[in-house]
Design an enzyme around this catalytic site. Structure first.
Site, short mmCIF file in Angstrom:
data_model
loop_
_atom_site.label_atom_id
_atom_site.label_comp_id
_atom_site.label_asym_id
_atom_site.label_seq_id
_atom_site.Cartn_x
_atom_site.Cartn_y
_atom_site.Cartn_z
CG HIS A 95 -81.94 15.88 -70.02
ND1 HIS A 95 -82.10 15.09 -71.30
CD2 HIS A 95 -81.01 16.87 -69.98
CE1 HIS A 95 -81.00 15.94 -72.09
NE2 HIS A 95 -80.62 16.91 -71.50
CG HIS A 148 -79.28 9.12 -58.92
ND1 HIS A 148 -78.92 8.97 -60.30
CD2 HIS A 148 -79.22 7.83 -58.45
CE1 HIS A 148 -78.96 7.75 -60.73
NE2 HIS A 148 -79.03 7.09 -59.69
#
Ligand SMILES: [Zn+2]
Length: 323
Positions: A95, A148
């Site tokens: 991902h 993040h």
């Protein structure tokens, strides 16, 4: 009651797997709009959280953000040297590229957080062209990428426990924009990219990234709101921090992300990642705060801080006494 508890724990398992950095099943969901497991269908495929009302990412409307003196963060391990025993492992997990903080203490506290949070991994979201890529947008502007840094509440026994609590996680989110020069702070990561070209590849970084060199110099300006994981199962357990100053990398470095394959080594067709971000979600009445050290303190019910009130009392007394 026991059955209910059991189901609750079962629901948490996918998120736990996601954040354990190692065991992600790339087949379960995708970023492709219109696909059966794509973001527009996550609410149906993962109804327990992805269809709820406090989802992330969001578009931040700067004019609507409430200015509050939330206070600066206290950061440990994020300075100009790596903490003792720092060790980072990069993985292409199907991902994204995710870097596990496998050693060393990286801690975030203050900044309006209720506890100390321990950083466990960071990962990236990016687009195939520079006009898309970040998850959060500011006044409708989407940046080429976003990083993040995922941290869990140390008052919980583990990351697993924290992923089930309302303020269980906090994420340091930085928008990424393009500058002319390479950003040398990213070199240890890009040097490892040859070892993570395919889904399932992982490699230790030769030296840890130095966050202090990677971050923008001013960390006091950030947006704060309550939201969710931006990947299934979208648990609403995240205290979000989106810094107003972006991290800057070169176009050549940006293109490194676009060179990674989402397929495994030896698969019939090589497919590079395309647009690894979730579209923005409705705000649904949530308040977005902007840390402003000149504004009233966070959580203050009125706009008169104790200090200001004290000054007013002193002024009134002085006026009375002087008469
Ligand atoms: Zn993310």
């Amino acid at each position: 009651m026991e059955m209910k508890m059991y189901s609750y724990i079962a629901l948490l398992v996918p998120a736990v797997l996601l954040f354990s950095s190692l065991q992600v099943d790339g087949a379960e969901w995708s970023y492709v709009i219109g696909e059966e497991n794509g973001p527009d269908n996550w609410g149906t495929v993962f109804p327990d959280y992805c269809s709820k009302s406090k989802q992330s990412p969001i578009n931040i409307v700067s004019e609507s953000a409430e200015h509050r003196n939330i206070g600066d963060f206290t950061l440990v391990g994020f300075g100009s040297t790596a903490p003792t025993d720092a060790r980072m492992k990069a993985e292409n997990n199907g991902h994204t590229v995710e870097v596990e903080l496998a050693g060393g203490d990286y801690l975030v506290s203050e900044g309006g957080l209720s506890a100390a949070y321990k950083a466990v991994q960071f990962h990236f979201h990016w687009g195939n062209v520079n006009t898309v890529g970040s998850e959060h947008t500011v006044d409708g502007k989407q940046y080429p990428a976003e990083v993040h840094i995922v941290c869990y509440n140390t008052e919980e026994q583990s990351l697993t426990d924290a992923a089930g609590e309302e303020d269980g996680l906090t994420v340091l989110g930085f928008l990424i924009d393009i500058q002319d020069e390479d950003n040398p702070a990213f070199e240890p990561l890009f040097d490892a990219f040859s070892g993570i070209q395919f889904h399932g590849d992982h490699v230790d970084l030769a030296t840890p990234l130095i966050f202090g060199d990677m971050f923008p110099s001013d960390l006091s300006s950030f947006y704060r709101y309550s939201g969710s994981l931006t990947t299934p199962t979208c648990n609403e357990v995240v205290v979000w921090n989106v810094f107003t100053n972006p991290i800057l990398i070169s176009q050549a470095q940006m293109d490194m992300f676009r060179s990674l394959n989402q397929n495994g080594l030896g698969d019939a067709v090589n497919e590079t990642y395309v647009d690894t971000f979730r579209p923005v979600q409705p705000l649904n009445g949530r308040t977005v705060y902007l840390n402003d050290l000149d504004a009233p303190p966070s959580g203050s019910g009125s706009f008169i801080s104790p200090l200001t009130l004290g000054s007013v009392v002193t002024f009134v007394l002085a006026t009375v006494l002087l008469k």
